[in-house]
Design a protein around this motif. Structure first.
Motif, PDB file in Angstrom:
ATOM      1  N   ASP A  37      -0.664  -1.345   9.711  1.00 40.89           N
ATOM      2  CA  ASP A  37      -1.398  -1.587   8.473  1.00 40.89           C
ATOM      3  C   ASP A  37      -1.073  -2.950   7.888  1.00 40.89           C
ATOM      4  OD1 ASP A  37      -2.801   1.123   7.700  1.00 40.89           O
ATOM      5  OD2 ASP A  37      -0.826   1.641   8.491  1.00 40.89           O
TER       6      ASP A  37
ATOM      7  N   GLY B 134       6.052   3.586   3.771  1.00 41.30           N
ATOM      8  CA  GLY B 134       5.549   3.981   5.079  1.00 41.30           C
ATOM      9  C   GLY B 134       6.642   3.958   6.121  1.00 41.30           C
TER      10      GLY B 134
ATOM     11  N   GLY C 165       0.795  -1.225   0.000  1.00 44.17           N
ATOM     12  CA  GLY C 165       0.000   0.000   0.000  1.00 44.17           C
ATOM     13  C   GLY C 165       0.821   1.265   0.000  1.00 44.17           C
TER      14      GLY C 165
ATOM     15  N   GLY D 221       1.355   7.415   8.572  1.00 50.06           N
ATOM     16  CA  GLY D 221       1.494   6.070   8.040  1.00 50.06           C
ATOM     17  C   GLY D 221       1.651   6.054   6.533  1.00 50.06           C
ATOM     18  N   PRO D 222       1.531   4.868   5.955  1.00 48.09           N
ATOM     19  CA  PRO D 222       1.203   3.593   6.582  1.00 48.09           C
ATOM     20  C   PRO D 222       2.285   3.131   7.559  1.00 48.09           C
ATOM     21  CG  PRO D 222       0.979   3.487   4.171  1.00 48.09           C
ATOM     22  CD  PRO D 222       1.709   4.738   4.487  1.00 48.09           C
ATOM     23  N   HIS D 223       1.890   2.212   8.450  1.00 51.79           N
ATOM     24  CA  HIS D 223       2.798   1.698   9.471  1.00 51.79           C
ATOM     25  C   HIS D 223       2.983   0.195   9.260  1.00 51.79           C
ATOM     26  CE1 HIS D 223       0.711   5.193  11.503  1.00 51.79           C
ATOM     27  NE2 HIS D 223       1.972   5.594  11.392  1.00 51.79           N
ATOM     28  N   TYR D 224       4.252  -0.215   9.217  1.00 53.50           N
ATOM     29  CA  TYR D 224       4.566  -1.608   8.923  1.00 53.50           C
ATOM     30  C   TYR D 224       5.597  -2.153   9.912  1.00 53.50           C
ATOM     31  CZ  TYR D 224       2.916  -0.132   4.230  1.00 53.50           C
ATOM     32  OH  TYR D 224       2.213   0.390   3.172  1.00 53.50           O
TER      33      TYR D 224
END
Length: 392
Positions: free
Chosen positions: A174, A95, A92, A148-151
Motif C-alpha cells: 500500500d 498495518g 492510512g 493489510g495495510p501492507h508497508y
C-alpha cells in the motif's frame, strides 16, 4: 545502556526488537550496532556504554564514525512513538510491515516501533548477506498473507534493484516509504509506471526518522527556513540531544527547533523541497550550483544508474563541479560530452561538471547514503585530469 549487535539476520533482529520494547517500557537505553561496520567498535567506545545515560533516553542512534568524530542521537520513547503514530496517520492506519533495511539505523528501527504500535510482528528480510530482490519477493508474499495495510521502508537503491527485477512484489504494498537518500525523478517515474506506491520521506535520526512525507510535514511536525534557507524542524519527534555532547546539543537544538544541515525551499502552501546539504552547495565562478540538481540532471540521462556531485577547490573558479556516475551498463558507459551537454541544457553552463569519472558503484555510509567525503577524495586524486574524458 544495552549494546545490541545486529547484522540484519532474523535472530539478531529479534534480539534487538526485545531490547527495544524493553527500552520503550522504561528499561535500559539501547545502542544498536552492526558488527559488519568496520568502525562499529570505535563508535561503541565513543558512546561510553559504562557511563550513565542522559535522562529520558530509550535509544541512541550513532553515526557510522567514518566521517569525523562519532556522535550519538538521543531519542526518547515519546519521540519514537510520536513518529510512528504520525507515520501511520499519514499512510492510512496501522498495518503489517516488512523490515528490509538494517535495524541499527533509524529507518529500520522505526519499522520495529511501528509494528509494535500496530500490534503486529514485522516480517524480517534477512539482510546479513546483502539485499536480494528474490528474497524480498518471498518476504513480501509472507506480508501479504496477513490482513493489510501492507508497508515497507526502503532506500532508493533498493527500489531501483526491485524495479530492475520486474518489481519483485513491490507493487503489492500500500505504501513504500523511501528514505536515506533523495529519490531521483526518473526512479520515481519508473515506480509510478510499474504501479509501485512510493512515498519519499525527509528526516534523520534527530527527527526519529522521516518527518516530512512527499514534501508535507507529518501531523505535529513544523518546518521553517532559517538563516540562508537552512531547514529547521520542531515537534514531538525531535531527539533531545547528542550523547555526552552538550555543546553540540545546544548548537543544534534551539528553543524547540532542530537546525539541520540542509537547505530547502517552501512553497506558498507549505510544501518543502530539499535542495541539498549546506556543504553541497557549490560556488563556482560566483554562481551557486546545488549538487542535487546536477545529480538529478545526470540520472535523467539514458545509461546513468546513479550519480554523486561535489565541489572541488579550484584556483580559477573557487570550486569546480565534479561528478562520479555509475553506468547502467559497464560495457556501454555514457558519453561524457553528452552528459555535460545535458546538464548545461537543463541548468546552465555553470552547472556542467568539469570533471566526470565513472565508477562501478558509489561508496556508501549506511543504507543508500552516499559517502560524499570518499567521493571528494577520489575525485581530488584525479582533479588534474579534467580534460573532458571520463575515467574508469
Amino acid at each position: 545502556m544495552r549494546v545490541v549487535w545486529s547484522n540484519g539476520s532474523e535472530d539478531s533482529v529479534a534480539e534487538l526488537a526485545r531490547a527495544l520494547l524493553d527500552a520503550l517500557d522504561g528499561g535500559p537505553a539501547v545502542l544498536p550496532l552492526d558488527p559488519r561496520n568496520p568502525v562499529a567498535g570505535d563508535v561503541r567506545d565513543a558512546m561510553r556504554p559504562d557511563e550513565p545515560v542522559e535522562p529520558g533516553t530509550a535509544v541512541i542512534i550513532p553515526t557510522s564514525g567514518s566521517t569525523g568524530r562519532p556522535k550519538g542521537t538521543l531519542l526518547s520513547t515519546q519521540a519514537l512513538l510520536a513518529s510512528a503514530r504520525a507515520t501511520h496517520a499519514r499512510l492510512g492506519g496501522p498495518g503489517r510491515w516488512l523490515l528490509a533495511t538494517p535495524p541499527v539505523y533509524i529507518g529500520g528501527l522505526q519499522v520495529l516501533v511501528r509494528s509494535h504500535l500496530a500490534g503486529t510482528t514485522p516480517v524480517v528480510l534477512d539482510t546479513s548477506q546483502g539485499f536480494r530482490p528474490e528474497a524480498f519477493e518471498e518476504a513480501a508474499r509472507e506480508v501479504f498473507s496477513s490482513p493489510g495495510p501492507h508497508y515497507t521502508a526502503l532506500v532508493p537503491t533498493q527500489l531501483a534493484r526491485l524495479l530492475d527485477a520486474g518489481g519483485a512484489g513491490a507493487e503489492g504494498f500500500d505504501a513504500i516509504v523511501l528514505g536515506g537518500a533523495a529519490l531521483p525523478d526518473e526512479l520515481r517515474r519508473r515506480a509510478e509506471r510499474a504501479g509501485v506506491s512510493v512515498v519519499p520521506s525527509y528526516g534523520m535520526s534527530e527527527t526519529a526518522s522521516g518527518c516530512v512525507y512527499d514534501g508535507v510535514p507529518l501531523d505535529g511536525v513544523a518546518v521553517r527556513l532559517g538563516d540562508k534557507d537552512r531547514i529547521e524542524v520542531s515537534g514531538a519527534v525531535l531527539a533531545h540531544g547528542y550523547r555526552l555532547d552538550p555543546e553540540q546539543t545546544a548548537t543544534s537544538f534551539v528553543d524547540g527547533w532542530f537546525r539541520t544541515n540542509d537547505i530547502g525551499r517552501l512553497s506558498a502552501d507549505g510544501r518543502l523541497t530539499v535542495l541539498g546539504r549546506i556543504d553541497d552547495m557549490i560556488n563556482t565562478g560566483g554562481v551557486k550550483v546545488p549538487a542535487r540538481h546536477v545529480e538529478d540532471a545526470l540520472t535523467r540521462q539514458d545509461g546513468v544508474a546513479a550519480a554523486c556531485v561535489v565541489g572541488l577547490p579550484d584556483p580559477e573558479w573557487g570550486q569546480l563541479v565534479a561528478a562520479v556516475v555509475v553506468p547502467a551498463s559497464s560495457a556501454h558507459p555514457p558519453s561524457v560530452d553528452r552528459l555535460r551537454d545535458a546538464v548545461k541544457a537543463d541548468l546552465g553552463p555553470a552547472a556542467a561538471p568539469k570533471l566526470i569519472r565513472t565508477l562501478d558503484e558509489l561508496p556508501l555510509i549506511g543504507p543508500g547514503k552516499v559517502d560524499r567525503s570518499a567521493v571528494r577524495r577520489l575525485l581530488h586524486d584525479h582533479v588534474d585530469h579534467h580534460d573532458g574524458d571520463a575515467e574508469k
